[in-house]
Design an enzyme around this catalytic site. Structure first.
Site, PDB file in Angstrom:
ATOM      1  N   SER A  40      35.610  41.031  37.072  1.00 30.17           N
ATOM      2  CA  SER A  40      35.706  39.695  37.645  1.00 30.17           C
ATOM      3  C   SER A  40      35.510  38.626  36.565  1.00 30.17           C
ATOM      4  O   SER A  40      36.353  38.454  35.702  1.00 30.17           O
ATOM      5  CB  SER A  40      34.701  39.558  38.794  1.00 30.17           C
ATOM      6  OG  SER A  40      34.891  38.370  39.509  1.00 30.17           O
ATOM      7  N   ALA A  41      34.377  37.928  36.563  1.00 27.19           N
ATOM      8  CA  ALA A  41      34.132  36.912  35.537  1.00 27.19           C
ATOM      9  C   ALA A  41      34.148  37.517  34.141  1.00 27.19           C
ATOM     10  O   ALA A  41      34.611  36.883  33.183  1.00 27.19           O
ATOM     11  CB  ALA A  41      32.795  36.216  35.792  1.00 27.19           C
ATOM     12  N   GLU A  46      42.292  43.150  44.124  1.00 31.01           N
ATOM     13  CA  GLU A  46      41.051  43.912  44.173  1.00 31.01           C
ATOM     14  C   GLU A  46      41.360  45.400  44.258  1.00 31.01           C
ATOM     15  O   GLU A  46      42.231  45.831  45.012  1.00 31.01           O
ATOM     16  CB  GLU A  46      40.187  43.461  45.349  1.00 31.01           C
ATOM     17  CG  GLU A  46      39.659  42.052  45.160  1.00 31.01           C
ATOM     18  CD  GLU A  46      38.489  41.738  46.062  1.00 31.01           C
ATOM     19  OE1 GLU A  46      38.250  42.494  47.022  1.00 31.01           O
ATOM     20  OE2 GLU A  46      37.802  40.736  45.797  1.00 31.01           O
ATOM     21  N   HIS A  68      40.769  39.241  41.399  1.00 32.02           N
ATOM     22  CA  HIS A  68      40.688  38.995  42.848  1.00 32.02           C
ATOM     23  C   HIS A  68      41.957  38.317  43.369  1.00 32.02           C
ATOM     24  O   HIS A  68      41.891  37.526  44.315  1.00 32.02           O
ATOM     25  CB  HIS A  68      39.478  38.118  43.204  1.00 32.02           C
ATOM     26  CG  HIS A  68      38.158  38.632  42.756  1.00 32.02           C
ATOM     27  ND1 HIS A  68      37.488  39.647  43.393  1.00 32.02           N
ATOM     28  CD2 HIS A  68      37.366  38.259  41.718  1.00 32.02           C
ATOM     29  CE1 HIS A  68      36.335  39.875  42.778  1.00 32.02           C
ATOM     30  NE2 HIS A  68      36.245  39.049  41.750  1.00 32.02           N
TER      31      HIS A  68
END
Length: 241
Positions: A118-119, A190, A155
């Site tokens: 993700s990040a 995802e 995402h």
């Protein structure tokens, strides 16, 4: 570069990293020291404990980069690094503040395996400009690690034709990005991830991805697709169409 870039760390109905555990444990050095970067969340100790618990069964020794002194020293002791998800602006701000942004770029460029989720996957791109996150803090720059020369949107959500929500879809937001910047964007749904091993990049996981380029319609990419051509990208930011 030796990279594993996950769209997400938690899949609906499954435990932390469970959906990708075979790939994760195959990527990380067996018996090696994994340094975890928890700065995308406020609770660094709790976040590190969660990762440690998830990987304990695989025999992976997890140490928080914030634990026991200087983060740069912890990074220097690592056999691999994992940068976790959360808020991308908070994460990048902390990487600048601690000196880890430059240190990570050098260490991963020299061969240190890098896993992001993700990040942490956003950090691998040249810029923060295609994150989904709210800017809860202001980093010194949007310039991230640049481990790959193209942008990633973790995402990634497909437009829902049945939705009554009138705000912009993710596709519309990325189209706006391409109006101002000439850089491909890999939309990772995802359950998907990107594996980079030297000059080869491959799409992995359980779901296909979507590639956005200026001047062309978005293209579907099947799991297993060879994306090595993206590694030759020359990004052009602030280049209006």
């Amino acid at each position: 570069m030796n990279l594993l870039l996950l769209s997400n760390s938690t899949q609906h109905g499954r435990g932390y990293l469970e959906h990708a555990m075979d790939t994760v444990t195959g990527f990380l050095p067996a018996g090696g020291r994994l340094v975890f970067v928890p700065y995308a969340l406020a609770d660094h100790d709790g976040y590190t404990a969660r990762v440690r618990g998830a990987l304990a069964g695989a025999g992976i020794d997890v140490r928080g980069v914030h634990e026991g002194g200087d983060p740069l020293t912890r990074l220097g002791e690592a056999d691999a690094v994992f940068v976790g998800g959360g808020n991308s602006f908070r994460l990048l701000s902390a990487l600048y503040r601690t000196g880890l942004r430059e240190a990570l770029t050098k260490a991963v460029g020299a061969g240190l395996p890098y896993m992001g989720a993700s990040a942490g996957t956003n950090m691998a791109a040249p810029s923060l400009r295609t994150t989904n996150d709210m800017p809860i803090v202001e980093p010194p720059s949007f310039e991230a690690l640049g481990l790959v020369p193209f942008q990633i949107n973790p995402h990634y959500l497909d437009p829902d034709p049945a939705s009554t929500h009138k705000g912009e879809t993710r596709e519309e937001r990325l189209t706006e990005f391409l109006e101002e910047n000439d850089v491909p964007v890999l939309g990772l749904r995802e359950g998907s991830w990107l594996r980079v091993d030297g000059a080869r990049a491959t799409l992995g996981g359980a779901r296909d991805a979507r590639l956005f380029r200026r001047g062309s319609a978005p293209r579907e990419l099947a799991v297993g697709a060879d994306l090595s051509e993206l590694l030759a990208t020359v990004p052009a930011f602030d280049s209006r169409a």
